[in-house]
Motif scaffolding. Structure first.
Motif, short mmCIF file in Angstrom:
data_model
loop_
_atom_site.label_atom_id
_atom_site.label_comp_id
_atom_site.label_asym_id
_atom_site.label_seq_id
_atom_site.Cartn_x
_atom_site.Cartn_y
_atom_site.Cartn_z
N MET A 183 0.93 -1.09 -0.02
CA MET A 183 0.23 -0.07 0.17
C MET A 183 0.68 1.48 0.12
O MET A 183 0.64 2.03 -0.59
CB MET A 183 -1.10 -0.02 1.08
N ASP A 184 1.96 1.11 0.83
CA ASP A 184 2.78 2.35 1.04
C ASP A 184 3.64 2.66 -0.52
O ASP A 184 4.31 3.78 -0.61
CB ASP A 184 3.80 2.34 2.10
N SER A 185 3.81 1.68 -1.19
CA SER A 185 4.51 1.62 -2.43
C SER A 185 3.98 2.43 -3.56
O SER A 185 4.54 2.82 -4.52
CB SER A 185 4.89 0.42 -2.95
N ASN A 186 2.51 2.66 -3.42
CA ASN A 186 2.00 3.50 -4.28
C ASN A 186 1.98 3.11 -5.99
O ASN A 186 2.16 3.94 -6.82
CB ASN A 186 2.45 5.12 -4.27
N ILE A 187 1.86 1.73 -5.87
CA ILE A 187 1.89 1.38 -7.45
C ILE A 187 0.47 1.14 -7.86
O ILE A 187 0.26 0.65 -9.05
CB ILE A 187 2.58 -0.05 -7.31
N GLY A 188 -0.63 1.63 -7.23
CA GLY A 188 -1.83 1.60 -7.51
C GLY A 188 -2.86 0.37 -7.53
O GLY A 188 -3.68 -0.02 -8.22
N LEU A 189 -2.21 -0.82 -6.57
CA LEU A 189 -2.76 -1.85 -6.45
C LEU A 189 -3.24 -1.83 -4.84
O LEU A 189 -2.53 -1.66 -4.00
CB LEU A 189 -1.99 -2.89 -6.70
N ASN A 190 -4.45 -2.66 -4.78
CA ASN A 190 -4.82 -2.78 -3.39
C ASN A 190 -4.87 -4.38 -3.15
O ASN A 190 -5.42 -5.11 -3.50
CB ASN A 190 -6.54 -2.34 -3.34
N PRO A 191 -4.07 -4.52 -1.83
CA PRO A 191 -4.01 -5.84 -1.32
C PRO A 191 -4.93 -6.47 -0.67
O PRO A 191 -5.89 -5.79 0.07
CB PRO A 191 -2.77 -5.85 -0.43
N GLN A 192 -5.32 -7.86 -1.09
CA GLN A 192 -6.56 -8.46 -0.25
C GLN A 192 -5.79 -9.42 0.42
O GLN A 192 -5.35 -10.52 -0.11
CB GLN A 192 -7.46 -8.84 -1.23
N ASN A 193 -5.90 -9.47 1.74
CA ASN A 193 -5.20 -10.73 2.66
C ASN A 193 -6.27 -11.54 3.01
O ASN A 193 -7.35 -10.87 3.53
CB ASN A 193 -4.73 -9.69 3.90
N ASP A 194 -6.07 -12.68 2.81
CA ASP A 194 -7.10 -13.67 3.27
C ASP A 194 -6.47 -14.72 4.47
O ASP A 194 -7.18 -15.66 4.65
CB ASP A 194 -7.53 -14.58 1.75
N GLY A 195 -5.44 -14.24 4.92
CA GLY A 195 -4.98 -14.89 6.15
C GLY A 195 -4.03 -15.93 5.80
O GLY A 195 -3.04 -16.26 6.65
N SER A 196 -3.55 -16.25 4.62
CA SER A 196 -2.39 -17.02 4.05
C SER A 196 -1.85 -16.36 2.92
O SER A 196 -0.64 -16.77 2.83
CB SER A 196 -2.73 -18.44 3.78
N ILE A 197 -2.68 -15.69 2.10
CA ILE A 197 -1.76 -15.26 0.84
C ILE A 197 -2.19 -13.70 0.82
O ILE A 197 -3.43 -13.32 1.17
CB ILE A 197 -2.06 -15.94 -0.41
N ILE A 198 -1.83 -13.04 -0.23
CA ILE A 198 -2.21 -11.72 -0.34
C ILE A 198 -2.34 -11.73 -1.89
O ILE A 198 -1.61 -12.10 -2.96
CB ILE A 198 -1.30 -10.68 0.06
N ARG A 199 -3.50 -11.23 -2.35
CA ARG A 199 -3.87 -11.06 -3.75
C ARG A 199 -3.93 -9.67 -4.22
O ARG A 199 -4.61 -8.90 -3.50
CB ARG A 199 -5.38 -11.79 -4.06
N LEU A 200 -3.46 -9.41 -5.53
CA LEU A 200 -3.57 -8.22 -5.98
C LEU A 200 -4.25 -8.29 -7.12
O LEU A 200 -3.93 -8.91 -8.34
CB LEU A 200 -2.14 -7.57 -6.13
N ALA A 201 -5.24 -7.54 -7.27
CA ALA A 201 -6.08 -7.44 -8.80
C ALA A 201 -5.46 -6.35 -9.37
O ALA A 201 -5.41 -5.13 -8.89
CB ALA A 201 -7.63 -7.62 -8.41
N VAL A 202 -5.11 -6.70 -10.69
CA VAL A 202 -4.65 -5.77 -11.46
C VAL A 202 -5.74 -5.18 -12.35
O VAL A 202 -6.24 -5.80 -13.31
CB VAL A 202 -3.60 -5.96 -12.59
N PRO A 203 -6.38 -4.03 -12.28
CA PRO A 203 -7.38 -3.50 -12.88
C PRO A 203 -6.83 -3.07 -14.55
O PRO A 203 -5.92 -2.88 -14.88
CB PRO A 203 -7.66 -2.03 -12.06
N PRO A 204 -8.01 -3.15 -15.26
CA PRO A 204 -7.59 -2.92 -16.76
C PRO A 204 -7.31 -1.39 -16.67
O PRO A 204 -7.70 -0.53 -15.96
CB PRO A 204 -8.92 -3.24 -17.57
#
Length: 187
Positions: free
Chosen positions: A86-107
């Motif tokens: 989040m602090d890196s400012n790359i425009g991606l919102n991390p979604q933490n599910d407790g074991s992995i983090i998913r980053l959805a890359v928007p079009p």
């Protein structure tokens, strides 16, 4: 050709090769709508008090063209990694599910694509400037060889070779930029 001039040309070639490689790595960080692990290259995580690259504390995968999955090797790093992304400012919102983090890359939107092309041009220009600076330094070093017994003709030939190297490497940087721009503008 004078041996000292040959050594100077080798130095120029090495420096220019590194400049092209650096430009290529900077262009890789610019996202083009497709997910790639390289998008997270500049992110560092606080790992027991040490700033450590994200790739050294987790496994980074792209299961599909729109998703990046970050799987830390230690569960207690999840929130630290999430904050770093989040602090890196790359425009991606991390979604933490407790074991992995998913980053959805928007079009990408058309406007965002144009901004990214501008960024590509800026990085490409930095690469060209670096190569030209290496050319300038190389030519100065070759001129200094006159004191070490190099003839004026040898110096002229050396400078011509430095210019050929410069032209070649600037063409490589331009080619990288062209490929990246096509990649960004392709929907």
């Amino acid at each position: 050709m004078n041996e000292l001039i040959s050594l100077q040309l080798d130095d120029c070639k090495d420096g220019m090769t590194k400049a092209v490689a650096h430009t290529e790595s900077e262009l890789t960080k610019i996202r083009a709508g497709k997910a790639s692990p390289g998008m997270l290259d500049g992110i560092y995580v606080d790992y027991y008090g040490t700033a450590t690259p994200l790739s050294q504390v987790s496994n980074i995968n792209t299961p599909d063209a729109r998703t990046i999955v970050v799987q830390p090797w230690e569960k207690n790093l999840l929130s630290t990694i999430e904050k770093a992304i989040m602090d890196s400012n790359i425009g991606l919102n991390p979604q933490n599910d407790g074991s992995i983090i998913r980053l959805a890359v928007p079009p990408l939107t058309e406007e965002r694509r144009r901004d990214l092309v501008k960024k590509v041009k800026e990085e490409t220009e930095k690469g060209r400037v670096a190569i030209r600076n290496i050319r300038k330094d190389g030519n100065e070093q070759i001129k200094k060889l006159k004191n070490d017994g190099a003839s004026e003709d040898e110096i002229k030939v050396g400078e011509a070779e430095v210019q050929k190297l410069t032209d070649t490497f600037i063409a490589k940087v331009d080619q990288l930029a062209e490929i990246k721009e096509k990649d960004i503008m392709t929907i």
